[in-house]
Design a protein around this motif. Structure first.
Motif: not given
Lengths: 340, 88
Positions: A2-3, A17-22, A60-64, A77-84
């Motif tokens: 999980d990222h 995308t690269e993070l999860v590709t295997d 987010m961890k519990s979603i994963c 799984i990678a979940i990235y959220h932008r802030l600001g």
């Protein structure tokens, strides 16, 4: 793996995308949430995101975890959220899921964004051109009904199957209850009629009421009527002595002259022996035997016997009696036997 | 009856509640055991949050509090005021 990340930097879809590709995965599904430039006709200048970061990362961890529960084939799984501040057209959220086959990752990525919008404490403010900025609210947000989950939340508690929901007005409901009561009353009336009115007479003019009782005689066992009869059969006692046992009949039957019969009976009474035989000779013999017996058991009353002999017309020859020694010994023996 | 020890906790505000409270963070003294509704009332009164009272949740140490269970509070706990979320 999980990222998860909350970052003020611009999101790079390629990197995520690269993070999860295997090598083992034939599918990578990516969702990119971007910012619109308009809302209800208002021009959106930018969006401002903020998060309760520790809690958001937990959520987010519990979603994963939940997604991996549902689709165990998921690889990463990678979940990235932008802030600001996020300008229009740029990505505010990127979710990527990899799995050996496309179905798992497609379903999982959809699940992740839906749950994220409902349960991750991140807030978005839309800043308009000319209008006041507004803090948005996700329609998926469950904040009013169910608490924000750390463990997986069920959308709604399942309704008990035994409960029935009825969507009608109050009057309609009252009417239905009334109808139900009337129908039940009717059923009870009919069963009462069956109970109390036998022989299917329920069809006559009285059917409108249940308040009637028509008695019916019900035979029990081997009875012949509805009255109870008590009988007493006396085995013995005064009631059982039949009048036939008295002597007047006896005289008639023996054919003796009444004067003789009366005397015989009085002697019998005196000697306490009953009139047993119809034959007068037999009766005389009984009397003699009785007297002999009395003489033998009570020799000291000999003088009474002599006196009695005058009265006893029938027994003149029988009474002059002398005791031998043998007789006395025999009587004594008899007495002893009797006493034993 | 337990003796209520007052403890200091950190209060966190976000989004709308942050703007209404005028601060991102604050400290408040609370008894070590308090019902959810009481705590909500205290925070709403003290930080001018009446307008969104019915729309906020409280979270203690990053866990949303159950409204039916009394909240036990220890020194240095953090309590967050969570308005309706709008991520994504």
């Amino acid at each position: 793996m999980d990222h998860l990340k909350l970052t003020p930097d611009k999101l790079s879809v390629d990197e995520i995308t690269e993070l999860v590709t295997d090598d083992r995965c034939g599918a990578v599904s990516v969702f990119i949430g971007t910012t619109r430039d308009n809302f209800e006709g208002k021009k959106v200048l930018r969006l401002e995101y903020e998060a309760y970061e520790p809690m958001a990362l937990k959520a987010m961890k519990s979603i994963c975890d939940e997604a991996r529960d549902k689709w165990p084939a998921i690889h990463s799984i990678a979940i990235y959220h932008r802030l600001g501040m996020v300008p229009c057209r740029e990505a505010s959220v990127v979710i990527a899921v990899s799995s050996p086959h496309r179905r798992d990752s497609l379903d999982a990525v959809s699940h992740c964004i839906e749950t994220l919008k409902a349960s991750v404490p991140i807030w978005k403010k839309e800043v308009y051109d000319g209008d006041e900025p507004v803090w948005k609210e996700n329609v998926e947000c469950t904040i009013d009904s169910t608490p924000i989950p750390t463990p997986a939340p069920d959308p709604a508690p399942p309704v008990d199957k035994s409960l029935v929901q009825i969507n009608v007005s109050c009057e309609e409901l009252q009417q239905r209850i009334q109808n139900f009561i009337e129908r039940k009353r009717e059923q009870v009336n009919i069963s009462n009629i069956h109970d109390f009115v036998p022989n299917n007479e329920a069809d006559n003019e009285e059917t409108e009421t249940c308040a009637r009782v028509r008695t019916q005689f019900v035979r029990r066992g081997d009875s012949k009527g509805h009255l109870k009869v008590h009988k007493v059969h006396n085995e013995w006692g005064p009631q059982t002595v039949a009048p036939a046992d008295f002597y007047p009949e006896q005289h008639n039957r023996t054919g003796l002259p009444s004067s003789i019969a009366e005397r015989v009976v009085s002697i019998e009474n005196y000697l306490n022996i009953g009139p047993v035989s119809k034959d007068i000779y037999r009766r005389l013999k009984d009397m003699e035997d009785k007297i002999a017996y009395l003489q033998s058991v009570s020799p000291e009353y000999a003088q009474f016997w002599k006196a009695a002999r005058d009265r006893d017309v029938k027994q003149e020859g029988a009474m002059d009696y002398a005791f031998s020694a043998d007789d006395i010994a025999r009587k004594i023996e008899q007495l002893e036997k009797g006493m034993m | 009856m337990e003796i209520a020890h007052d403890v200091n906790v950190k209060l966190l505000f976000f989004a709308q509640s942050k703007e209404l409270a005028g601060t991102k963070e604050s400290t408040i003294r609370l008894p070590n055991k308090i019902s959810y509704s009481k705590l909500l009332n205290i925070i709403v009164e003290s930080y001018n949050l009446q307008a969104i009272k019915n729309n906020i949740l409280l979270a203690k140490n990053e866990e949303v509090c159950d409204e039916d269970i009394d909240i036990e509070i220890r020194e240095r706990d953090s309590i967050a005021v969570i308005p309706p979320i709008s991520g994504g």
